[in-house]
Design a protein around this motif. Structure first.
Motif, short mmCIF file in Angstrom:
data_model
loop_
_atom_site.label_atom_id
_atom_site.label_comp_id
_atom_site.label_asym_id
_atom_site.label_seq_id
_atom_site.Cartn_x
_atom_site.Cartn_y
_atom_site.Cartn_z
N ARG A 114 0.86 -1.19 0.00
CA ARG A 114 0.00 0.00 0.00
C ARG A 114 0.89 1.23 0.00
O ARG A 114 2.01 1.21 0.52
CB ARG A 114 -0.90 0.03 1.24
CG ARG A 114 -1.85 -1.14 1.38
CD ARG A 114 -2.97 -1.08 0.33
NE ARG A 114 -3.94 -2.12 0.52
CZ ARG A 114 -5.08 -1.99 1.15
NH1 ARG A 114 -5.43 -0.83 1.67
NH2 ARG A 114 -5.90 -3.01 1.26
N THR A 115 0.38 2.30 -0.55
CA THR A 115 1.14 3.55 -0.59
C THR A 115 0.89 4.38 0.66
O THR A 115 -0.07 4.16 1.40
CB THR A 115 0.75 4.38 -1.82
OG1 THR A 115 -0.62 4.77 -1.67
CG2 THR A 115 0.94 3.59 -3.12
N MET A 116 1.77 5.34 0.87
CA MET A 116 1.57 6.28 1.98
C MET A 116 0.25 7.02 1.80
O MET A 116 -0.45 7.30 2.76
CB MET A 116 2.72 7.29 2.06
CG MET A 116 4.03 6.68 2.52
SD MET A 116 4.02 6.23 4.25
CE MET A 116 4.45 7.79 4.96
N LYS A 117 -0.09 7.32 0.55
CA LYS A 117 -1.36 8.00 0.27
C LYS A 117 -2.52 7.13 0.72
O LYS A 117 -3.46 7.61 1.35
CB LYS A 117 -1.45 8.32 -1.22
CG LYS A 117 -2.71 9.07 -1.60
CD LYS A 117 -2.73 9.39 -3.08
CE LYS A 117 -4.03 10.09 -3.41
NZ LYS A 117 -4.14 10.40 -4.83
N ASP A 118 -2.46 5.83 0.41
CA ASP A 118 -3.50 4.90 0.88
C ASP A 118 -3.59 4.93 2.41
O ASP A 118 -4.69 4.95 2.97
CB ASP A 118 -3.21 3.46 0.46
CG ASP A 118 -3.47 3.19 -1.01
OD1 ASP A 118 -4.21 3.97 -1.63
OD2 ASP A 118 -2.93 2.19 -1.52
N VAL A 158 1.60 -5.89 5.58
CA VAL A 158 1.38 -4.80 4.63
C VAL A 158 2.63 -3.94 4.60
O VAL A 158 3.06 -3.41 5.62
CB VAL A 158 0.16 -3.93 5.03
CG1 VAL A 158 0.01 -2.76 4.06
CG2 VAL A 158 -1.11 -4.77 5.05
N ILE A 159 3.20 -3.81 3.42
CA ILE A 159 4.36 -2.94 3.24
C ILE A 159 3.86 -1.61 2.72
O ILE A 159 3.14 -1.55 1.72
CB ILE A 159 5.38 -3.57 2.27
CG1 ILE A 159 5.93 -4.85 2.92
CG2 ILE A 159 6.49 -2.57 1.93
CD1 ILE A 159 6.87 -5.63 2.05
N ILE A 160 4.26 -0.55 3.41
CA ILE A 160 3.87 0.81 3.02
C ILE A 160 5.01 1.39 2.18
O ILE A 160 6.17 1.36 2.60
CB ILE A 160 3.62 1.70 4.25
CG1 ILE A 160 2.57 1.07 5.18
CG2 ILE A 160 3.23 3.11 3.82
CD1 ILE A 160 1.21 0.88 4.56
N THR A 161 4.66 1.91 1.01
CA THR A 161 5.68 2.46 0.13
C THR A 161 5.49 3.96 -0.05
O THR A 161 4.39 4.49 0.09
CB THR A 161 5.63 1.79 -1.26
OG1 THR A 161 4.36 2.06 -1.87
CG2 THR A 161 5.86 0.29 -1.17
N LEU A 162 6.58 4.62 -0.34
CA LEU A 162 6.58 6.05 -0.68
C LEU A 162 7.41 6.21 -1.94
O LEU A 162 8.60 5.85 -1.95
CB LEU A 162 7.16 6.88 0.46
CG LEU A 162 7.26 8.39 0.22
CD1 LEU A 162 5.87 8.99 0.05
CD2 LEU A 162 7.99 9.06 1.37
N ARG A 163 6.78 6.68 -2.98
CA ARG A 163 7.43 6.82 -4.29
C ARG A 163 8.06 5.50 -4.74
O ARG A 163 9.18 5.46 -5.25
CB ARG A 163 8.46 7.93 -4.26
CG ARG A 163 7.86 9.30 -4.00
CD ARG A 163 8.91 10.41 -4.05
NE ARG A 163 8.32 11.67 -3.68
CZ ARG A 163 8.37 12.19 -2.46
NH1 ARG A 163 9.00 11.56 -1.49
NH2 ARG A 163 7.80 13.35 -2.22
N GLY A 164 7.34 4.41 -4.48
CA GLY A 164 7.80 3.10 -4.92
C GLY A 164 8.81 2.41 -4.03
O GLY A 164 9.17 1.27 -4.25
N GLU A 165 9.29 3.10 -2.99
CA GLU A 165 10.27 2.53 -2.07
C GLU A 165 9.59 2.07 -0.78
O GLU A 165 8.77 2.81 -0.21
CB GLU A 165 11.34 3.58 -1.72
CG GLU A 165 12.20 3.99 -2.88
CD GLU A 165 13.12 2.88 -3.34
OE1 GLU A 165 13.68 2.16 -2.47
OE2 GLU A 165 13.29 2.72 -4.55
#
Length: 89
Positions: A6-10, A27-34
């Motif tokens: 999931r993204t930081m935005k999510d 759940v791995i949280i990503t920011l700009r794909g990282e």
């Protein structure tokens, strides 16, 4: 169940949904794909264990115990039971 991404935005916009997903799978949280964070379900016992391991006093005791074991300063289970007034297994 498989790991979810999931993204930081999510996380910001759908916090409840992301937390519900973390109850079922990591759940791995990503920011700009990282990858930036991992949300993982833990039990109360696991939480207590983590808190204990974060304790400086507990870490000192564990380090001392490891040193004593390496130095051969150990006590048999029978001696420990006798000292404690408990029947040995």
């Amino acid at each position: 169940m498989a790991i979810q991404y999931r993204t930081m935005k999510d996380l910001k916009e759908r916090t409840t949904s992301v937390l519900q997903a973390a109850r079922k799978a990591d759940v791995i949280i990503t920011l700009r794909g990282e990858p930036k964070a991992l949300l993982r379900r833990i039990s109360r016992d696991e939480l207590e264990g983590l808190i204990l391991l974060e304790s400086k006093g507990v870490r000192r005791l564990l380090e001392q115990a490891v040193r004593e074991i390496r130095e051969g300063r150990t006590v048999s289970l029978e001696k420990l039971a006798t000292r404690s007034g408990v029947a040995a297994p």
